[in-house]
Design an enzyme around this catalytic site. Structure first.
Site, short mmCIF file in Angstrom:
data_model
loop_
_atom_site.label_atom_id
_atom_site.label_comp_id
_atom_site.label_asym_id
_atom_site.label_seq_id
_atom_site.Cartn_x
_atom_site.Cartn_y
_atom_site.Cartn_z
N HIS A 5 0.83 -1.20 0.00
CA HIS A 5 0.00 0.00 0.00
C HIS A 5 0.87 1.25 0.00
O HIS A 5 2.06 1.19 0.28
CB HIS A 5 -0.98 0.03 1.19
N GLU A 56 -3.70 3.62 1.67
CA GLU A 56 -4.02 3.79 3.10
C GLU A 56 -4.13 5.27 3.40
O GLU A 56 -3.17 6.02 3.19
CB GLU A 56 -2.92 3.19 3.97
N HIS A 74 3.62 11.94 -7.02
CA HIS A 74 2.23 11.65 -7.35
C HIS A 74 1.97 10.15 -7.25
O HIS A 74 2.88 9.35 -7.17
CB HIS A 74 1.89 12.13 -8.77
N GLU A 122 -1.74 11.15 -11.04
CA GLU A 122 -1.56 11.13 -12.48
C GLU A 122 -2.46 10.06 -13.08
O GLU A 122 -2.47 8.92 -12.63
CB GLU A 122 -0.10 10.82 -12.82
#
Length: 129
Positions: A5, A56, A74, A122
């Site tokens: 994550h 998360e 990003h 993005e």
């Protein structure tokens, strides 16, 4: 090894959950509240581990905003049709900060969205074969 994550700290957990579910189409997978240590976690994604990486979101009690810092870049999300994806983001009140178009020096079509906490996402067009 694989990525499990990515964690982002958010100033308003419900606002962030609403953005990622309603604007970007993720699913809220689970939440975990820890009053003793004064934080709540929310895990979102387009599927759950182990098949998909998750996002998360961490809300620390009483903290309403963060400085993103110059090291953050990003998160990237693949989309089939970037124009339709941006239209959907706009229809849900999302903020497109870079309109769809080719990446500088290349042919990959990208766009950028900003979440309510200022994080950049993005969108990369990857049409299904």
């Amino acid at each position: 090894m694989r990525i499990l994550h990515t964690m982002l700290r958010v100033g308003d957990l419900q606002r962030a959950i609403d953005f990622y579910t309603k604007v970007l189409g993720m699913t809220l997978l689970r939440t975990s509240d820890n009053p003793q240590n004064q934080y709540t976690l929310a895990y979102l994604g387009y599927g759950s581990n182990p098949d998909h990486a998750e996002l998360e979101l961490t809300y620390n009690y009483g903290v309403s905003q963060y400085d993103i810092g110059s090291a953050y870049g990003h998160i990237a999300i693949a989309v089939d049709d970037i124009v339709a994806a941006c239209d959907g983001v706009r229809a849900q009140g999302g903020n497109i900060t870079r309109e769809p178009g080719p990446v500088k020096g290349g042919s990959t079509v990208i766009a950028f969205v900003q979440d309510p906490d200022g994080y950049k996402i993005e969108l990369i067009e990857q049409r299904a074969a």
